[in-house]
Design an enzyme around this catalytic site. Structure first.
Site, PDB file in Angstrom:
ATOM      1  CG  ASP A   1      -1.971   1.027   1.180  1.00  0.00           C
ATOM      2  OD1 ASP A   1      -3.123   0.660   0.870  1.00  0.00           O
ATOM      3  OD2 ASP A   1      -1.660   2.213   1.419  1.00  0.00           O
ATOM      4  CG  ASN A  52      -4.780  11.488  -5.627  1.00  0.00           C
ATOM      5  OD1 ASN A  52      -4.131  11.541  -6.675  1.00  0.00           O
ATOM      6  ND2 ASN A  52      -5.463  10.442  -5.247  1.00  0.00           N
ATOM      7  CG  ASP A  58      -4.159   8.828 -12.520  1.00  0.00           C
ATOM      8  OD1 ASP A  58      -4.535   8.300 -11.459  1.00  0.00           O
ATOM      9  OD2 ASP A  58      -4.921   9.303 -13.383  1.00  0.00           O
ATOM     10  CD  GLU A  78      -4.034   3.612  -1.306  1.00  0.00           C
ATOM     11  OE1 GLU A  78      -5.025   2.948  -1.655  1.00  0.00           O
ATOM     12  OE2 GLU A  78      -3.658   3.721  -0.123  1.00  0.00           O
TER      13      GLU A  78
HETATM   14  N1  LIG Z   1      -4.732   9.427  -8.651  1.00  0.00           N
HETATM   15  C1  LIG Z   1      -5.403   8.351  -8.259  1.00  0.00           C
HETATM   16  N2  LIG Z   1      -5.782   8.245  -6.989  1.00  0.00           N
HETATM   17  C2  LIG Z   1      -6.454   7.159  -6.585  1.00  0.00           C
HETATM   18  C3  LIG Z   1      -6.778   6.120  -7.483  1.00  0.00           C
HETATM   19  N3  LIG Z   1      -7.418   5.162  -6.801  1.00  0.00           N
HETATM   20  C4  LIG Z   1      -7.534   5.568  -5.529  1.00  0.00           C
HETATM   21  N4  LIG Z   1      -6.949   6.772  -5.392  1.00  0.00           N
HETATM   22  C5  LIG Z   1      -6.813   7.597  -4.227  1.00  0.00           C
HETATM   23  O1  LIG Z   1      -5.989   6.991  -3.265  1.00  0.00           O
HETATM   24  C6  LIG Z   1      -6.269   7.596  -2.008  1.00  0.00           C
HETATM   25  C7  LIG Z   1      -6.188   6.556  -0.953  1.00  0.00           C
HETATM   26  O2  LIG Z   1      -6.269   7.227   0.257  1.00  0.00           O
HETATM   27  P1  LIG Z   1      -6.286   6.509   1.656  1.00  0.00           P
HETATM   28  O3  LIG Z   1      -7.065   5.237   1.547  1.00  0.00           O
HETATM   29  O4  LIG Z   1      -6.751   7.504   2.669  1.00  0.00           O
HETATM   30  O5  LIG Z   1      -4.812   6.080   1.902  1.00  0.00           O
HETATM   31  P2  LIG Z   1      -3.498   6.947   2.025  1.00  0.00           P
HETATM   32  O6  LIG Z   1      -3.703   8.390   1.849  1.00  0.00           O
HETATM   33  O7  LIG Z   1      -2.487   6.323   1.108  1.00  0.00           O
HETATM   34  O8  LIG Z   1      -3.070   6.682   3.493  1.00  0.00           O
HETATM   35  P3  LIG Z   1      -2.358   5.399   4.067  1.00  0.00           P
HETATM   36  O9  LIG Z   1      -2.723   4.237   3.199  1.00  0.00           O
HETATM   37  O10 LIG Z   1      -2.900   5.241   5.462  1.00  0.00           O
HETATM   38  O11 LIG Z   1      -0.906   5.683   4.071  1.00  0.00           O
HETATM   39  C8  LIG Z   1      -7.643   8.218  -2.163  1.00  0.00           C
HETATM   40  O12 LIG Z   1      -7.512   9.630  -2.139  1.00  0.00           O
HETATM   41  C9  LIG Z   1      -8.148   7.792  -3.496  1.00  0.00           C
HETATM   42  O13 LIG Z   1      -8.895   8.783  -4.152  1.00  0.00           O
HETATM   43  C10 LIG Z   1      -6.363   6.273  -8.852  1.00  0.00           C
HETATM   44  O14 LIG Z   1      -6.601   5.441  -9.712  1.00  0.00           O
HETATM   45  N5  LIG Z   1      -5.693   7.395  -9.179  1.00  0.00           N
END
Ligand SMILES: Nc1nc2c(ncn2[C@@H]2O[C@H](COP(=O)(O)OP(=O)(O)OP(=O)(O)O)[C@@H](O)[C@H]2O)c(=O)[nH]1
Length: 368
Positions: free
Chosen positions: A241, A249, A258, A284
């Site tokens: 992860d 983002n 992306d 992610e």
């Molecule tokens: N750019 C982009 N962002 C994505 C995609 N899929 C998911 N996300 C973003 O990934 C982010 C995941 O955030 P969280 O689940 O809070 O995890 P995090 O910010 O990495 O925090 P931790 O996992 O606790 O370190 C979200 O803002 C989603 O919108 C994608 O295909 N493209």
């Protein structure tokens, strides 16, 4: 059709021709004993031996596979011409029964109806007509033709039948060509369909952003991998992860997020072997299955990926500080995928809560 299947068909056809010769000879002997075949006993005996000898020689050619050296391995034209030669020889030895034996011409030509080109078929028919007319003319010139009118009618009848057969041969050939063309078109369609199926399968199994397998496809192949697992080996499973990805983002925009996801796919693939299975598990989060892998090898591999990712820089976003956390689990034979994923997920959770940018193995807690 394979060359072997074709050869087997040709042998069957040749056997059929030989069977017909045997029946023909029986007919000739019947004609001899009923007084319709005019030759000495020695003469008809020699003819029978010669006919069988010819077929024996041809059988050597076919069963020895030498026929394959010819442009037309079926040797149809040759066989038809030999058959017509024997038929003309037979005709020359019958007089009042000549009309009865005319049907044998048709029988011989039928042998080439489906195999000879129309022009070659017409040539054979012409040869047959010439032979029959020649025999009658020869008899007439030697004063042996009992009924010249009947001979003319028979020749005309042969001409009509042969003309009809030539037309039919052309029709058969055209139909065959059309069917051949259709088969080629059908094969081309099948190829296109197969290509499209492959494309669809690829689309259905790939994550379009990272080009990695998607979760559904991963679960399918990973489950299959576990089912065929060798009891002597373990496999490694890791849930990966990206850390604080939401921030990427939020600060740099979705496009930057992306790019980071794509970068991860590239970097991780560089750290893996071709039979390791890496997929985007969702958002992610990524999942990795390493077949035939020990606990130590799994840790090595995951650390390699973690370190490689921390070194990633994107020129368009120089201030990005990237890291990831990994939860690992070792799978043994008989283990369930769901349970292994659960263990890896718990380890990932701990890795996150212990400060991120680290790899944690499920065994760390199991052993404690
Ligand atoms: N750019 C982009 N962002 C994505 C995609 N899929 C998911 N996300 C973003 O990934 C982010 C995941 O955030 P969280 O689940 O809070 O995890 P995090 O910010 O990495 O925090 P931790 O996992 O606790 O370190 C979200 O803002 C989603 O919108 C994608 O295909 N493209």
């Amino acid at each position: 059709m394979t060359a072997q299947t074709i050869q087997r068909l040709l042998l069957k056809r040749f056997a059929l021709a030989t069977g017909t010769y045997v029946l023909g000879l029986m007919l000739v002997w019947m004609a001899y004993f009923t007084g319709y075949y005019h030759a000495s006993f020695f003469g008809i005996w020699c003819t029978s031996v010669l006919v069988l000898f010819c077929q024996a020689a041809l059988s050597l050619v076919f069963f020895g596979g030498y026929n394959r050296r010819f442009k037309d391995p079926s040797l149809t034209e040759f066989q038809v011409l030999v058959g017509l030669g024997w038929q003309t020889f037979l005709i020359s030895h019958v007089e009042s029964a000549r009309g009865t034996f005319l049907v044998v011409y048709v029988l011989v030509l039928m042998f080439g109806l489906f195999h000879l080109r129309p022009s070659v078929f017409a040539r054979c028919a012409f040869f047959a007509l010439l032979g029959f007319a020649g025999v009658n003319l020869w008899d007439a010139s030697h004063g042996r033709l009992a009924d010249p009118g009947l001979a003319v009618i028979q020749t005309c009848a042969l001409f009509i039948v042969f003309s009809w057969l030539c037309l039919f041969a052309r029709f058969v050939q055209n139909s065959r060509n059309r069917m051949h063309q259709r088969r080629i078109t059908l094969q081309a369609h099948q190829e296109t369909l197969r290509g499209m199926m492959l494309q669809l399968e690829e689309l259905a199994s790939t994550d379009e952003l990272t080009n990695l397998y998607n979760r559904r496809h991963f679960l399918r192949i990973a489950t299959r991998e576990l089912e065929h697992m060798d009891g002597n080996y373990t496999a490694g499973l890791a849930l990966i992860d990206l850390d604080h990805f939401k921030r990427v983002n939020d600060i740099h925009g979705h496009a930057a997020g992306d790019r980071v996801l794509q970068m991860f796919g590239k970097i991780a693939a560089q750290c893996l072997r071709s039979d390791d299975i890496l997929a985007r598990y969702g958002g992610e989060e990524f999942v990795l299955l390493i077949p035939r892998c020990t606990r130590a090898q799994l840790v090595d591999c995951c650390e390699r990926i973690r370190l490689a990712f921390t070194r990633v820089t994107l020129p368009e976003f120089p201030e990005l500080d990237l890291s990831l956390s990994i939860g690992m689990s070792v799978i043994e034979r008989g283990d369930l995928m769901d349970r292994a994923l659960q263990r890896a997920d718990q380890s990932l959770y701990r890795a996150k809560h212990q400060g991120r940018n680290r790899c944690h193995g499920a065994w760390d807690y199991a052993d404690a």
